[in-house]
Design an enzyme around this catalytic site. Structure first.
Site, mmCIF file in Angstrom:
data_model
loop_
_atom_site.group_PDB
_atom_site.id
_atom_site.type_symbol
_atom_site.label_atom_id
_atom_site.label_comp_id
_atom_site.label_asym_id
_atom_site.label_seq_id
_atom_site.Cartn_x
_atom_site.Cartn_y
_atom_site.Cartn_z
ATOM 1 N N SER A 151 0.818 -1.214 0.000
ATOM 2 C CA SER A 151 0.000 0.000 0.000
ATOM 3 C C SER A 151 0.845 1.255 0.000
ATOM 4 O O SER A 151 1.944 1.290 0.553
ATOM 5 C CB SER A 151 -0.889 -0.010 1.258
ATOM 6 O OG SER A 151 -1.450 1.257 1.464
ATOM 7 N N TYR A 153 -2.029 0.225 10.074
ATOM 8 C CA TYR A 153 -2.238 -0.408 8.773
ATOM 9 C C TYR A 153 -0.972 -0.265 7.920
ATOM 10 O O TYR A 153 -0.427 -1.256 7.409
ATOM 11 C CB TYR A 153 -3.439 0.222 8.050
ATOM 12 C CG TYR A 153 -3.541 -0.156 6.603
ATOM 13 C CD1 TYR A 153 -3.300 0.783 5.609
ATOM 14 C CD2 TYR A 153 -3.869 -1.447 6.230
ATOM 15 C CE1 TYR A 153 -3.365 0.434 4.279
ATOM 16 C CE2 TYR A 153 -3.944 -1.807 4.896
ATOM 17 C CZ TYR A 153 -3.694 -0.860 3.927
ATOM 18 O OH TYR A 153 -3.766 -1.205 2.601
ATOM 19 N N LYS A 155 1.921 -3.218 6.641
ATOM 20 C CA LYS A 155 2.351 -3.443 5.258
ATOM 21 C C LYS A 155 3.873 -3.294 5.151
ATOM 22 O O LYS A 155 4.547 -4.088 4.463
ATOM 23 C CB LYS A 155 1.657 -2.445 4.328
ATOM 24 C CG LYS A 155 0.151 -2.658 4.188
ATOM 25 C CD LYS A 155 -0.166 -3.991 3.522
ATOM 26 C CE LYS A 155 -1.653 -4.139 3.242
ATOM 27 N NZ LYS A 155 -1.979 -5.425 2.587
HETATM 28 C C1 WQD Z 1 -9.133 9.474 0.996
HETATM 29 C C2 WQD Z 1 -9.298 10.936 1.352
HETATM 30 C C3 WQD Z 1 -9.882 11.297 3.652
HETATM 31 C C4 WQD Z 1 -13.870 9.565 3.587
HETATM 32 C C5 WQD Z 1 -6.305 4.444 1.588
HETATM 33 C C6 WQD Z 1 -6.795 3.072 1.932
HETATM 34 C C7 WQD Z 1 -6.387 2.114 0.912
HETATM 35 C C8 WQD Z 1 -4.915 2.240 0.606
HETATM 36 C C9 WQD Z 1 -4.518 3.658 0.339
HETATM 37 C C10 WQD Z 1 -4.376 0.211 -0.467
HETATM 38 C C11 WQD Z 1 -8.690 11.270 2.721
HETATM 39 C C12 WQD Z 1 -10.984 11.779 2.707
HETATM 40 C C13 WQD Z 1 -12.590 9.988 3.248
HETATM 41 C C14 WQD Z 1 -14.888 10.536 3.799
HETATM 42 C C15 WQD Z 1 -13.310 12.279 3.317
HETATM 43 N N1 WQD Z 1 -4.634 1.510 -0.571
HETATM 44 N N2 WQD Z 1 -12.331 11.324 3.111
HETATM 45 N N3 WQD Z 1 -14.562 11.858 3.648
HETATM 46 O O1 WQD Z 1 -7.194 7.388 3.700
HETATM 47 O O2 WQD Z 1 -6.094 7.488 1.404
HETATM 48 O O3 WQD Z 1 -6.517 5.310 2.639
HETATM 49 O O4 WQD Z 1 -4.901 4.396 1.417
HETATM 50 O O5 WQD Z 1 -4.186 -0.387 0.500
HETATM 51 O O6 WQD Z 1 -7.138 2.332 -0.291
HETATM 52 O O7 WQD Z 1 -6.243 2.751 3.168
HETATM 53 O O8 WQD Z 1 -8.380 6.537 1.592
HETATM 54 O O9 WQD Z 1 -10.688 6.843 0.799
HETATM 55 O O10 WQD Z 1 -10.239 6.619 3.313
HETATM 56 O O11 WQD Z 1 -9.582 8.711 2.122
HETATM 57 O O12 WQD Z 1 -13.048 13.473 3.208
HETATM 58 O O13 WQD Z 1 -16.066 10.211 4.114
HETATM 59 O O14 WQD Z 1 -10.688 11.210 1.454
HETATM 60 O O15 WQD Z 1 -9.729 12.196 4.749
HETATM 61 O O16 WQD Z 1 -8.143 12.575 2.657
HETATM 62 P P1 WQD Z 1 -6.989 6.798 2.363
HETATM 63 P P2 WQD Z 1 -9.807 7.129 1.980
#
Ligand code: WQD
Length: 338
Positions: free
Chosen positions: A124, A149, A153
């Protein structure tokens, strides 16, 4: 190649199974269905025309895993089984280390006892921690990891690297996913997390389809053009095709490598919401909220290594990521098809 997919009934696993089968590989799915549904198996059969062999099991059940590898003549493994929520990992670190690290050690024992040494590991972009500069190249790890998390990884990547140093007959590629989103164009496969959604795309989809009153925007004070956080969203079919290229790569080489799977393009939370509004044809209600603990401000991939080593690049744009995610959600809501 005869390939076992641990976590093969999940969001990424099911799409990867489809692309592997359509590329002529034989696929066996191994899943405990903790974050997926057996309904996916009939969806895969509908899309591909044949049902993959499936074993219900947990990767920590080393005996069952060993039997599955040997009974099915497996030649290579794609290890997708694991927990993957940044937010959840902060609340349940033991569970994340048990599933993600202990689960991988169990798989490695089962593979070693079965004389299988070809492995693709689902890593990740969270292993980069708080990036000091973007785009992120594979040698830029070392940033302070912000959650269990990401640490789980990084621990597994280190274990796999050490295994190859000790025994050069192993062939292991760690694929660092950025943000997998979207759904299969058939509308039969997509992201359908059991329980509460925490990732942005499922949360926007729930607001866009009336299953939630609004979507939270976590943080509007980041150092980005519109103040909201930026991520490298990649269509899940592109990600699945990256695995097909990686499997074909480990057929040819021995050793260890880590490769980004992203688009090289960063989009903000508000970019995503606006693109969804175009896709669904109506405004989506938002609620501006404080930053979410552990989030980083901006993260997108340097994709040159994937291009040069895997001969693979992502092709789907943000509009397609949003429109396919929406189509899948509407198709899975009775009576909601347009
Ligand atoms: C993205 C952005 C939130 C929800 C991912 C996953 C996983 C990993 C990569 C593989 C952030 C914002 C979210 C909401 C929001 N890949 N958000 N409102 O945190 O980059 O994590 O990392 O393992 O795919 O762990 O993904 O989609 O949770 O958040 O504003 O209701 O969207 O704060 O900035 P994230 P995410």
């Amino acid at each position: 190649m005869r390939v076992l997919l641990t976590g093969g009934a999940g969001f990424i696993g099911s799409h990867t199974a489809v692309e592997l089968m359509q590329a002529g590989h034989q696929v066996v799915l191994y899943d405990n269905f903790s974050n997926s549904s057996p309904d996916v198996l009939s969806a895969i059969q509908t899309v591909v025309g044949i049902a993959p062999t499936t074993v219900e099991g947990d990767v920590r059940d080393t005996q069952l895993l060993t039997r599955t590898l040997q009974d099915n003549g497996i030649e290579g493994v794609i290890h997708l089984a694991g927990l993957k929520s940044v937010a959840e990992s902060r609340l349940a670190p033991w569970s994340y280390y048990d599933n993600n690290v202990t689960g991988t050690l169990s798989l490695l024992k089962a593979m070693s006892d079965s004389h299988i040494a070809k492995l693709i590991f689902s890593s990740s972009a969270t292993v980069y921690g708080q990036p000091t500069r973007v785009p992120l190249a594979e040698n830029q790890t070392g940033g302070s990891l912000t959650n269990p998390y990401g640490r789980s990884k990084m621990f597994v990547e280190s274990i796999l690297r050490d295994i190859v140093i000790a025994d050069a007959s192993w062939s292991i590629i760690c694929l660092r996913y950025f943000n997998p989103v979207g759904a299969h164009p058939s509308g039969r496969l997509g992201e359908n997390p059991n329980g509460e959604a925490t990732h942005l795309f499922p949360c926007v989809v729930r607001a866009a389809t009336g299953r939630a009153p609004s979507v939270d925007v976590f943080g509007t004070d980041y150092d980005t053009p519109d103040g909201t956080a930026i991520r490298d969203y990649i269509h899940v079919v592109d990600l699945a095709l990256g695995h097909v290229h990686a499997i074909e790569c480990i057929e040819r080489f021995c050793g260890f490598d880590v490769i980004n799977l992203g688009t090289g393009m960063g989009y903000s939370v508000l970019d995503v919401i606006k693109t969804f509004e175009k896709a669904c044809g109506h405004p989506i209600s938002v609620r501006f909220s404080p930053r979410r603990k552990g989030d980083v401000s901006a993260c997108w991939a340097d994709t040159s290594k994937a291009r040069d080593v895997l001969h693979w690049s992502a092709t789907h744009d943000l509009e397609t990521m949003c429109s396919t995610a929406l189509a899948f959600a509407l198709g899975s809501i009775p009576g909601k098809r347009e």
